[in-house]
Motif scaffolding. Structure first.
Motif, PDB file in Angstrom:
ATOM      1  N   PRO A 228     103.416  20.907  68.395  1.00 41.38           N
ATOM      2  CA  PRO A 228     103.747  19.470  68.369  1.00 41.38           C
ATOM      3  C   PRO A 228     105.261  19.257  68.368  1.00 41.38           C
ATOM      4  O   PRO A 228     106.011  20.081  67.853  1.00 41.38           O
ATOM      5  N   GLY A 290     103.741  17.000  72.589  1.00 44.77           N
ATOM      6  CA  GLY A 290     104.038  18.391  72.300  1.00 44.77           C
ATOM      7  C   GLY A 290     105.244  18.868  73.077  1.00 44.77           C
ATOM      8  O   GLY A 290     105.830  18.137  73.890  1.00 44.77           O
ATOM      9  N   VAL A 297      97.914  20.369  72.541  1.00 44.45           N
ATOM     10  CA  VAL A 297      98.686  20.747  71.357  1.00 44.45           C
ATOM     11  C   VAL A 297      97.772  21.532  70.425  1.00 44.45           C
ATOM     12  O   VAL A 297      96.578  21.226  70.282  1.00 44.45           O
TER      13      VAL A 297
END
Length: 326
Positions: A228, A290, A297
């Motif tokens: 992330p 991300g 992600v």
């Protein structure tokens, strides 16, 4: 501040038995003289011995939690039961301070052995209390305060692990040389966004958020998940948010992660604006995007660091559309 957890449902006790290596339970009745007699000693032991995710002291009112008392064959009050790795291993019936003290003394010895066996360094060992970064001085791991049963995760790939793997106390398989069969992580599904709703058993003071993300290192795979980058946090929401709603809503805190924020254990140790996260009963974590161009992600573990406070009242976090008592 009391460290003893008041059990208000069978599921709450079940969650704690999974999250804490050792659980000491006091089955009592409020109007029972022997229960009242030994209560101050039990509280003193809780204050002295409790350790986050390692030793947890709980109180179970046998009059209001009859199903829990029946499940563990509690017929005498007070009754003290010690659980280790989810199984009952010791039991004391009646107000017997000497026997209770002897059991706790044995626990202290076991805790010392666990501490001496755990390697030093920034992260915890590979046992049932793994963390990918050190605890900030003066604060504890309070991940066990998450009410897992009522937590919710949106836009998750159902072929991988469920929401409970995020709070698993063991070391991620990606760091243990696993072959990927364990599936002890989660990934987003249709795009890179994730929405995680975490209600708590107690009111929390949240100081630090530790997020572990261990995507594959194959740079040639454009479809591989990534870590992330932008995260929005919302406190004290009664239910999960929709993605459009969260995009437009002012967050309690917005986090922008860079490559330098991730340590060798794949963990970002995120300091929060402590004044903004005092006395919170829930947290919504919105992964906005991300790293790179991947549309997925990955999250392996989440740890909450801070202080647990007063037990919240049941029903305060009922989802919209739920009838009271459901």
């Amino acid at each position: 501040m009391s460290k003893t957890v008041n059990i208000t449902s069978p599921q709450q006790l079940s969650d704690l038995l999974k999250a804490s290596k050792i659980v000491v339970a006091n089955f009592f009745a409020g109007s029972d003289a022997p229960s009242e007699l030994v209560a101050p000693l039990y509280e003193q032991l809780s204050q002295a011995v409790s350790r986050p995710n390692l030793v947890t002291f709980v109180k179970v009112n046998a009059q209001t939690q009859k199903d829990v008392a029946s499940a563990y064959s509690v017929t005498t009050l007070p009754t003290f039961i010690v659980f280790r790795s989810g199984s009952a291993v010791d039991k004391v019936q009646g107000a017997n301070p000497a026997k209770l003290g002897a059991i706790v003394k044995k626990l202290v010895s076991e805790i010392d052995n666990i501490d001496s066996a755990e390697p030093s360094g920034s992260a915890s060992g590979s046992g049932s209390n793994w963390r990918g970064a050190a605890l900030p001085r003066g604060y504890s791991d309070i991940t066990s305060q998450i009410e897992v049963r009522r937590s919710e995760l949106l836009n998750v790939d159902s072929a991988l692990g469920g929401i409970q793997v995020l709070f698993d106390g063991t070391k991620p398989s990606a760091l243990s040389g696993g072959d990927g069969q364990a599936k002890d992580w989660i990934e987003s599904d249709t795009d890179e966004q994730l929405m995680l709703f975490l209600p708590f058993h107690s009111m929390l003071k949240l100081h630090t958020l530790q997020i572990t993300s261990l995507p594959p290192t194959d740079d040639d795979d454009d479809e591989a998940p990534t870590r992330p980058r932008t995260i929005k946090l919302f406190s004290n929401k009664p239910h999960n948010l929709g993605f459009d709603e969260a995009e437009d809503m002012a967050a309690t805190q917005v986090i922008e992660l860079t490559e330098n924020d991730w340590n060798a254990e794949g963990t970002a140790n995120i300091s929060l604006r402590y004044v903004k996260f005092q006395n919170i009963n829930s947290l919504v974590l919105f992964v906005v995007d991300g790293e790179g161009d991947s549309e997925k992600v990955r999250l392996d573990r989440i740890r909450l660091i801070g202080e647990a406070g007063e037990k919240r009242e049941m029903g305060k976090l009922e989802k919209i559309g739920d009838e009271p008592g459901e």
